[in-house]
Design an enzyme around this catalytic site. Sequence first.
Site, short mmCIF file in Angstrom:
data_model
loop_
_atom_site.label_atom_id
_atom_site.label_comp_id
_atom_site.label_asym_id
_atom_site.label_seq_id
_atom_site.Cartn_x
_atom_site.Cartn_y
_atom_site.Cartn_z
N GLY A 1 0.79 -1.22 0.00
CA GLY A 1 0.00 0.00 0.00
C GLY A 1 0.82 1.27 0.00
CG ASP B 1 3.24 -6.13 6.70
OD1 ASP B 1 4.35 -6.67 6.86
OD2 ASP B 1 2.27 -6.72 6.18
CB CYS C 1 23.01 4.61 15.31
SG CYS C 1 21.71 5.47 16.22
CB CYS D 1 17.03 6.39 17.92
SG CYS D 1 18.82 6.21 17.80
CB CYS E 1 -4.24 -3.55 6.67
SG CYS E 1 -3.69 -4.61 5.33
#
Length: 257
Positions: free
Chosen positions: A38, A127, A251, A173, A187
Amino acid sequence: MPPDRIDRFARHIVLPEIGGAGQVALAVAHVALVGLGGIGSPALQYLAGAGVGRFTLIDDGRVELSNLQRQTIYSERDVGHGKAVSARRWLANFDGEIAVELVDRRLTRDNAGDAIAGADLVLDGTDNFATRLAVSDACVASGIPLLSAAVGRFQGQVGAFAGHLPDEACYRCFVGDAFDADDCDTCAEDGMLGAMSGWTGTFAAMHAIRVLLSGKAAFGDPQWGRVHLLDGLKAEMRSFHIAKDPACRACGSNVTG
């Protein structure tokens, strides 16, 4: 650029914020598109329309009849066929000059880095959190910016992350470590307004163009760490900023290469 390409992108080139230099930058850009559903469908359409010259199309799924309500590059003849192959067919019919690579396997921590190698930008519209975090971590390790987009019911979310840079957040993060599993609502369970996918996907495409044109045209403004929330019920948007987490295991300052 050849005359036919100049004519094709004339409406971009006359924009001072993009111009000829910006259009050339898009022509040599390489976008890895993770998820061709989508969000990925309208994003691919508008990025291809904008003149992005190369795509890596990544999806291990097959087209289902229920997809056609919102996944705009597919038709009834594609039902049962692989999404990556069907997306390549759409792209070939739309613009035969675009270079395409296919990855029709599910991305994991072990293979995500290879799948996105060489891209200038990764646009993730998948998703589930397990895939999204695997892609995010691979982007950090590879030094590739990530544009993360999600949608559900009447809400959308788009954010640009550059966790490989010293002062910028990555997607981990933002969501933390608690979602390293396939635990997202779907969905099929919650429902989805098809046009909401379109709004989120096209907004992601516009933001991708901003990232790709950073330093090359006036429109280039990546807005690292800024997450935009799209509300389809109220017909409004808001945004907020994500700071880099020093303790982030992807990171953060304690990560060693």
